[in-house]
Design a protein around this motif. Structure first.
Motif, PDB file in Angstrom:
ATOM      1  N   ARG A  78     -23.828  -3.381  12.294  1.00 36.43           N
ATOM      2  CA  ARG A  78     -24.007  -4.771  12.721  1.00 36.43           C
ATOM      3  C   ARG A  78     -25.113  -4.916  13.752  1.00 36.43           C
ATOM      4  O   ARG A  78     -25.247  -5.942  14.391  1.00 36.43           O
ATOM      5  CB  ARG A  78     -22.691  -5.295  13.302  1.00 36.43           C
ATOM      6  CG  ARG A  78     -21.519  -5.135  12.323  1.00 36.43           C
ATOM      7  CD  ARG A  78     -20.239  -5.694  12.874  1.00 36.43           C
ATOM      8  NE  ARG A  78     -19.135  -5.478  11.932  1.00 36.43           N
ATOM      9  CZ  ARG A  78     -18.104  -6.285  11.778  1.00 36.43           C
ATOM     10  NH1 ARG A  78     -18.009  -7.367  12.494  1.00 36.43           N
ATOM     11  NH2 ARG A  78     -17.143  -6.008  10.913  1.00 36.43           N
ATOM     12  N   PRO A  99     -20.448  -4.736   3.610  1.00 41.78           N
ATOM     13  CA  PRO A  99     -21.722  -5.440   3.532  1.00 41.78           C
ATOM     14  C   PRO A  99     -21.652  -6.772   4.281  1.00 41.78           C
ATOM     15  O   PRO A  99     -20.614  -7.439   4.291  1.00 41.78           O
ATOM     16  CB  PRO A  99     -21.920  -5.647   2.020  1.00 41.78           C
ATOM     17  CG  PRO A  99     -21.169  -4.516   1.393  1.00 41.78           C
ATOM     18  CD  PRO A  99     -19.977  -4.295   2.279  1.00 41.78           C
ATOM     19  N   VAL A 100     -22.756  -7.158   4.896  1.00 41.80           N
ATOM     20  CA  VAL A 100     -22.748  -8.262   5.851  1.00 41.80           C
ATOM     21  C   VAL A 100     -22.189  -9.557   5.277  1.00 41.80           C
ATOM     22  O   VAL A 100     -21.477 -10.300   5.950  1.00 41.80           O
ATOM     23  CB  VAL A 100     -24.169  -8.478   6.418  1.00 41.80           C
ATOM     24  CG1 VAL A 100     -25.157  -8.834   5.312  1.00 41.80           C
ATOM     25  CG2 VAL A 100     -24.171  -9.516   7.524  1.00 41.80           C
ATOM     26  N   GLU A 101     -22.467  -9.840   3.994  1.00 41.60           N
ATOM     27  CA  GLU A 101     -22.015 -11.107   3.415  1.00 41.60           C
ATOM     28  C   GLU A 101     -20.569 -11.043   2.930  1.00 41.60           C
ATOM     29  O   GLU A 101     -20.018 -12.051   2.477  1.00 41.60           O
ATOM     30  CB  GLU A 101     -22.946 -11.515   2.263  1.00 41.60           C
ATOM     31  CG  GLU A 101     -22.752 -10.758   0.957  1.00 41.60           C
ATOM     32  CD  GLU A 101     -23.478  -9.419   0.920  1.00 41.60           C
ATOM     33  OE1 GLU A 101     -23.701  -8.904  -0.188  1.00 41.60           O
ATOM     34  OE2 GLU A 101     -23.818  -8.892   2.001  1.00 41.60           O
ATOM     35  N   LEU A 102     -19.938  -9.862   3.025  1.00 41.56           N
ATOM     36  CA  LEU A 102     -18.576  -9.687   2.521  1.00 41.56           C
ATOM     37  C   LEU A 102     -17.581  -9.375   3.628  1.00 41.56           C
ATOM     38  O   LEU A 102     -16.488  -8.875   3.369  1.00 41.56           O
ATOM     39  CB  LEU A 102     -18.555  -8.562   1.469  1.00 41.56           C
ATOM     40  CG  LEU A 102     -19.443  -8.783   0.237  1.00 41.56           C
ATOM     41  CD1 LEU A 102     -19.447  -7.554  -0.657  1.00 41.56           C
ATOM     42  CD2 LEU A 102     -18.975 -10.012  -0.543  1.00 41.56           C
ATOM     43  N   ARG A 103     -17.945  -9.724   4.857  1.00 40.12           N
ATOM     44  CA  ARG A 103     -17.072  -9.408   5.979  1.00 40.12           C
ATOM     45  C   ARG A 103     -16.073 -10.524   6.287  1.00 40.12           C
ATOM     46  O   ARG A 103     -15.466 -10.547   7.349  1.00 40.12           O
ATOM     47  CB  ARG A 103     -17.928  -9.091   7.216  1.00 40.12           C
ATOM     48  CG  ARG A 103     -18.723  -7.799   7.041  1.00 40.12           C
ATOM     49  CD  ARG A 103     -19.720  -7.543   8.136  1.00 40.12           C
ATOM     50  NE  ARG A 103     -20.499  -6.346   7.827  1.00 40.12           N
ATOM     51  CZ  ARG A 103     -21.605  -5.987   8.462  1.00 40.12           C
ATOM     52  NH1 ARG A 103     -22.075  -6.729   9.453  1.00 40.12           N
ATOM     53  NH2 ARG A 103     -22.253  -4.894   8.114  1.00 40.12           N
ATOM     54  N   PHE A 104     -15.893 -11.422   5.335  1.00 41.61           N
ATOM     55  CA  PHE A 104     -14.945 -12.517   5.532  1.00 41.61           C
ATOM     56  C   PHE A 104     -13.510 -12.087   5.234  1.00 41.61           C
ATOM     57  O   PHE A 104     -12.576 -12.846   5.446  1.00 41.61           O
ATOM     58  CB  PHE A 104     -15.316 -13.704   4.633  1.00 41.61           C
ATOM     59  CG  PHE A 104     -15.386 -13.365   3.170  1.00 41.61           C
ATOM     60  CD1 PHE A 104     -14.245 -13.383   2.384  1.00 41.61           C
ATOM     61  CD2 PHE A 104     -16.597 -13.017   2.591  1.00 41.61           C
ATOM     62  CE1 PHE A 104     -14.313 -13.065   1.038  1.00 41.61           C
ATOM     63  CE2 PHE A 104     -16.667 -12.691   1.240  1.00 41.61           C
ATOM     64  CZ  PHE A 104     -15.521 -12.712   0.458  1.00 41.61           C
ATOM     65  N   SER A 151     -21.131 -12.943  -8.773  1.00 40.93           N
ATOM     66  CA  SER A 151     -20.296 -12.761  -7.580  1.00 40.93           C
ATOM     67  C   SER A 151     -20.464 -11.329  -7.057  1.00 40.93           C
ATOM     68  O   SER A 151     -21.094 -10.479  -7.711  1.00 40.93           O
ATOM     69  CB  SER A 151     -18.830 -13.044  -7.913  1.00 40.93           C
ATOM     70  OG  SER A 151     -18.346 -12.127  -8.879  1.00 40.93           O
ATOM     71  N   ARG A 152     -19.899 -11.082  -5.882  1.00 37.40           N
ATOM     72  CA  ARG A 152     -20.057  -9.773  -5.251  1.00 37.40           C
ATOM     73  C   ARG A 152     -18.717  -9.239  -4.754  1.00 37.40           C
ATOM     74  O   ARG A 152     -17.795 -10.004  -4.488  1.00 37.40           O
ATOM     75  CB  ARG A 152     -21.039  -9.835  -4.069  1.00 37.40           C
ATOM     76  CG  ARG A 152     -22.427 -10.281  -4.453  1.00 37.40           C
ATOM     77  CD  ARG A 152     -23.364 -10.236  -3.268  1.00 37.40           C
ATOM     78  NE  ARG A 152     -24.668 -10.794  -3.590  1.00 37.40           N
ATOM     79  CZ  ARG A 152     -25.719 -10.769  -2.770  1.00 37.40           C
ATOM     80  NH1 ARG A 152     -25.605 -10.228  -1.563  1.00 37.40           N
ATOM     81  NH2 ARG A 152     -26.869 -11.285  -3.139  1.00 37.40           N
ATOM     82  N   ARG A 161     -21.894  -2.409  -1.815  1.00 39.75           N
ATOM     83  CA  ARG A 161     -21.613  -3.680  -2.502  1.00 39.75           C
ATOM     84  C   ARG A 161     -21.789  -3.547  -4.005  1.00 39.75           C
ATOM     85  O   ARG A 161     -22.555  -2.719  -4.502  1.00 39.75           O
ATOM     86  CB  ARG A 161     -22.511  -4.793  -1.957  1.00 39.75           C
ATOM     87  CG  ARG A 161     -23.982  -4.538  -2.125  1.00 39.75           C
ATOM     88  CD  ARG A 161     -24.818  -5.775  -1.793  1.00 39.75           C
ATOM     89  NE  ARG A 161     -24.635  -6.273  -0.449  1.00 39.75           N
ATOM     90  CZ  ARG A 161     -25.225  -5.792   0.645  1.00 39.75           C
ATOM     91  NH1 ARG A 161     -26.005  -4.728   0.542  1.00 39.75           N
ATOM     92  NH2 ARG A 161     -25.034  -6.344   1.823  1.00 39.75           N
ATOM     93  N   ASN A 184     -29.124  -0.668   7.569  1.00 39.56           N
ATOM     94  CA  ASN A 184     -28.503  -1.950   7.216  1.00 39.56           C
ATOM     95  C   ASN A 184     -26.985  -1.895   7.184  1.00 39.56           C
ATOM     96  O   ASN A 184     -26.333  -2.916   6.987  1.00 39.56           O
ATOM     97  CB  ASN A 184     -29.014  -2.401   5.835  1.00 39.56           C
ATOM     98  CG  ASN A 184     -30.473  -2.778   5.873  1.00 39.56           C
ATOM     99  OD1 ASN A 184     -30.962  -3.249   6.890  1.00 39.56           O
ATOM    100  ND2 ASN A 184     -31.170  -2.564   4.771  1.00 39.56           N
TER     101      ASN A 184
END
Length: 391
Positions: A81, A172-177, A231-232, A224, A78
């Protein structure tokens, strides 16, 4: 006038070649924290073949190592990408080359070497300098080694199995912003010091220490953190870490062919971890060709000041981790194995082979099994080196 006389002096140099083929198989399971943080399986399998070559020619020695760790893990898969099955494989390859020179008059060995390790999200280059000195009566031995490791933690170095330029740190995928770190390098400096004293025919004691300094990105980018307000974020550590490890060792040769290797170790660092290790390795000689190898190790650790379980970190904290390797833990490792010296031609062929099994149990539920095998081949001969002198 005296006539010049031709004299020859002959000496023998021992030429020794040792080849060792090893394989380690490691399996772990647990449910505390996946490698990417949060909750999830810790199941992991590592297939680890390696090759060692030691070459001695008189007072010179060369040691070469090449190996790989092939990792199968659902949580490791995981990290990147690439969408794939839970059985996707990752791999780490490593190698090292060391040279040593023995100085007979001073009973000193000097050594130097380089090492390297590479995987998809990690590249490391190591440099090593060492010295070992034995007293004139062979009762004391002093050792010192300096190690320097320079690491690059960017992802993309092994793209589809081929070498390529590293591209980015992976989060982590949701924190790549956003970019969470402005550093991708880590440098480590280790100073290893040792002293051993022979007390008598049966007892040897020693004290060893390791001083370490790490600088740069010390956190794991893809780990993460879940905060108390839901929040993360990603793991955050200071950019420096100092470590100190000290161990006392006592080797005893008892009657009946039993060798006891005992160790007490203390560890501390400025992350707040304090650890204690009690270790025993025993060799029980059953005969000229067979030796049993039982072992027992206990470890206890006080958690890092930066650790808290999932959902308990305050988002206002400066540093935080939920990696259970840095938590309050106790662990025990029990091992059993054997080594065999088969009948073969003297100084040539298979010298010995061994098999060992270890069971590891940690207080937070992590369990692991390790099986290792080793085949050691040795070839030794004496070569005559001629020296001519004129007088």
């Amino acid at each position: 006038m005296a006539k010049a006389q031709h004299r020859s002096k002959s000496e023998f140099k021992v030429k020794e070649t040792e080849v060792e083929l090893l394989y380690n198989h490691y399996l772990q399971n647990g449910d505390n924290s996946a490698v990417t943080g949060g909750e999830g399986t810790e199941r992991l399998t590592v297939y680890g073949p390696s090759f060692n070559l030691k070459k001695k020619l008189g007072k010179n020695g060369i040691n070469f190592q090449l190996g790989a760790d092939i990792i199968s893990s659902a949580s490791t898969d995981n990290i990147d990408r690439i969408k794939s099955s839970a059985s996707r494989l990752d791999a780490r390859s490593y190698t090292s080359l060391h040279y040593s020179r023995y100085l007979e008059k001073s009973k000193m060995t000097l050594s130097a070497g380089v090492s390297g390790s590479i995987e998809s999200d990690y590249f490391s280059i190591g440099k090593h300098l060492g010295m070992t000195k034995t007293s004139q009566n062979d009762m004391q031995t002093y050792s010192a080694e300096l190690q320097i490791f320079n690491d690059d933690l960017r992802w993309g170095r092994l793209d589809d199995g081929f070498l390529s330029e590293p591209q980015f740190l992976i989060y982590p995928v949701e924190l790549r912003f956003q970019e969470w770190y402005d550093e991708y390098r880590r440098d480590s400096y280790n100073l290893n010091l040792g002293f051993t004293q022979v007390l008598d025919k049966r007892n040897t004691i020693g004290i060893f220490s390791v001083l370490s300094l790490q600088k740069g990105l010390l956190a794991t980018p893809f780990h993460r953190i879940f905060f108390s307000d839901n929040s993360r974020g990603v793991e955050q550590f200071p950019d420096e870490r100092r470590k100190l490890a000290v161990s006392l060792r006592w080797n005893r040769f008892t009657t009946g062919g039993v060798i006891l290797k005992n160790k007490v170790g203390l560890y501390t660092d400025d992350f707040g971890i304090l650890g204690l290790t009690l270790d025993n390795e025993t060799a029980i000689k059953l005969g000229p060709k067979w030796t049993l190898l039982p072992s027992l190790r206990y470890y206890t650790q006080k958690e890092s000041k930066f650790f808290a379980p999932k959902g308990e970190h305050d988002p206002a904290e400066e540093f935080y981790t939920s990696d259970y390797d840095l938590s309050d833990i106790n662990s025990i490792t029990v091992g059993m194995g054997w080594r065999h010296w088969p009948a073969s031609r003297k100084n040539k062929g298979l010298h010995n082979f061994s098999f060992r099994y270890f069971f590891y149990s940690r207080s937070n539920g992590l369990r692991a099994h390790t099986v290792s095998t080793s085949f050691n081949f040795l070839k030794k001969r004496k070569g005559r080196a001629r020296k001519n002198k004129l007088k």
